[in-house]
Enzyme design. Sequence first.
Site: not given
Ligand code: NDP
Length: 799
Positions: A265, A397
């Site tokens: 998602e 986004e």
């Molecule tokens: P990420 O996609 O990086 O993070 C989502 C989750 O995945 C977090 O728990 C993160 O850990 C984890 N994660 C990060 N890298 C990896 C990897 N290589 N393998 C497995 N898991 C991983 O989103 P961010 O929080 O960094 O946000 C960045 C941008 O993403 C935001 O600015 C926004 O634009 C978008 N975003 C979109 C969302 C949505 O629902 N569509 C939700 C959140 C963000 P950790 O938090 O420790 O980095």
Amino acid sequence: MNKIAQIFETLEYGPAPESPQPALDWLASHGGKFGHYIDGKWTAPGKTFASENPANGKVLAQVTDGTADDVEQAVKAARAAFEGWSALSGYERGKYLYAIARAVQKHSRLFAVLETLDNGKPIRESRDVDIPLVARHFYHHAGWAQHRDRVFPGMVPYGVCGQIIPWNFPLLMLSWKIAPALAAGNTVILKPAEYTSLTALLFAEICDRIGLPKGVVNIVTGEGATGEAMVGHPGIDKIAFTGSTEVGKAIRSATAGTGKGLSLELGGKSPYIVFEDADLDSAIEGLVDAIWFNQGQVCCAGSRLLVQESIEERFLAKLRQRMSKLRVGDPLDKAVDIGALVAQVQVERVRDLVKKGVAEGGELYEPDIDLPKGGGCFLRPMLITDVSPANTVVSEEIFGPVLVEMSFRTPDEAVELANNTRYGLAATLWSENVNLALDIAPRLKAGVVWINGTNQFDAAVGFGGYRESGFGREGGREGMAVYMKQAWEKALKPTAPAKVQKATGTANPLDRAAGAADPIDRTAKMYVGGKQARPDSGYSRQILGPDGRSIGEVGEGNRKDIRNAVEAARKALGWGTTSAHARAQILFFLAENLDYRRKEFADRLRTQTGATAVAADREVAAAVERLFAFGGWADKYDGAVHNPPTRAIAAAMVEPLGVMGIVAPADLPLLGSVALLAPALAMGNTLVLVPSEPHPLSVTDLYQVLETSDVPAGVVNIVTGDAVSLGKVIAEHDGIDALWFCGSAEASTMVEKASIGNLKQTFTTRGLNYDFADREKFEGDYLLARATQVKNIWVPYGA
Ligand code: NDP
């Protein structure tokens, strides 16, 4: 004048603060430092990082950064717990889910305050939206646990699920993941986002308190690397991820070929369309919810405003006026509309994108409203106008309180602009004209469409995206389905690779075909856009019979042929909106015409494979039967109407995926292709089909049957040649929405990796013994579900 008298005078909101104390006390009861929750126990804290309150920068607690070894321990615990948990009756599992729901309700205020402290969202939202929805998810799924076997006969849980969630709805995303996984009988390891681990840890305590068997839910905190360790762990059977499209693609690539279940998602850039006949005041209030709910840090935020030109000026004036009244402030103040963003880096990221938007010519409006004094991650609501589709702020986004606006003249233009994005998570439209609204909603490429409302969610209604917003659904029946697989799938075994007679190197390409007694040459051409097509390469490949002698030639397809086929298939996408009845008629007609030429097709099979007359006749008969079966399904595999607990219905519409690439199995030259083509066509997809590489002649004969059966030009396109290299081209092509690939484990891994460009949905056989002749397995909804996606259209009712 005292304070109350002053408030009466100015009609300003007074402060209405919620006390943080109970949540701070809970954190203190853990010494402000947390380990993981594994196997029903708290581990000793390891190397930790700080979890801060983004409204004031104060450290709330220290949280452990999970290592690969922590993940290993959690996998062991979840694996050990799986046997017992999955063996419980649905009723027993349901009772645990029910107990969780009750416990969340009993401690709802504590959860809400802790969520607001950790994430920065207004208490009004965590109290009235997030936490009630969390409880609703556990109640709803308690029911699914009990009815799983009735509704999903033959399906079993994956096993151990790895779940990775973002920071924008920490507890809500946890519940969307954990509730269906447990209801289906899986055990889980969940990693919250590094910024927002605290409510997941409180949730672990709830699991403990209700006596959930140890190891069923494990919470491992950490950063991206912890998530990566989970994705790569061979002991995890399914990954469910919510987060950015970039990380989603990395996970798709890392899980390629492993056979792990995967649901993603991801991001969005959802359109918010206002037609000239909309109730403008309602549309403005909706917009406040669409883009300033949770500071705009919402994957389905209505971040692209599209307004009909005739009302643009009036609507924007109202909007600016409304924006100037929004209150940005302490998230614990109950009268605040916009709280703090999750972290300073996010504030910087949003500011940078806004700067870019202005540099590219956008006009920024930022109301002159107060921000809380003393720092914190606060931003004012922003509106950027004078932008065009190519601008960064329109395509990227932003994930912050920033709205971009464009206008349109006609409904068709609105649809075109709305769909002009790589994402497809959600869309909102406002119109008082029901005919217009219900005409537009199905044309929007999005998994959720809200009519005259926005950001509505419910556990009974699936949520998830099209295109690069990911695949799989959360909530409802579809959401349950992604946590299970068919029991027989677990028992599949590697199959011996088909013995392929290759002409290359052994046979002279100029050898005369064995059927050469016939003086008139019969050339099997490709079939593109309803016409026979010569291969772009100008090369042909010899097709050998069972004795190794040449029995004919087919074109050697290449990248260009696939490109032409995709272009034709895209032009024919109207097939998806042809009535299901019409598609059924055509499939029946196809069956009838194939049956009419049964002998000829059986003879062709015998020449290619050496099958006995009886076996060849059986294969043709089975192909006819399969076409009939899916003709029958075309108008029966359809949607549902959900009744969420608001005055709305949600119509779950089953829609085709679009253009599908199919690389058919090497064996069963006719039935292998028909078994895949029939369900894909029945559901309204158009196809680029690569028939059996060693035995393609049954399918190159098929175009004559397609032509006589009223299959519109471009709906089925046939490209012959090397299955693996054509499969790669298909996987990499962004004009193809889904790929079914039959081939070896290595080739399946390769195409899954190659599919990440547009995140196309893939089904691969990974060298396993899928037997498409098996009617029990493949004449039902197994392939229909993989040929479709569900769009939920929310329609309010009541005056
Ligand atoms: P990420 O996609 O990086 O993070 C989502 C989750 O995945 C977090 O728990 C993160 O850990 C984890 N994660 C990060 N890298 C990896 C990897 N290589 N393998 C497995 N898991 C991983 O989103 P961010 O929080 O960094 O946000 C960045 C941008 O993403 C935001 O600015 C926004 O634009 C978008 N975003 C979109 C969302 C949505 O629902 N569509 C939700 C959140 C963000 P950790 O938090 O420790 O980095």
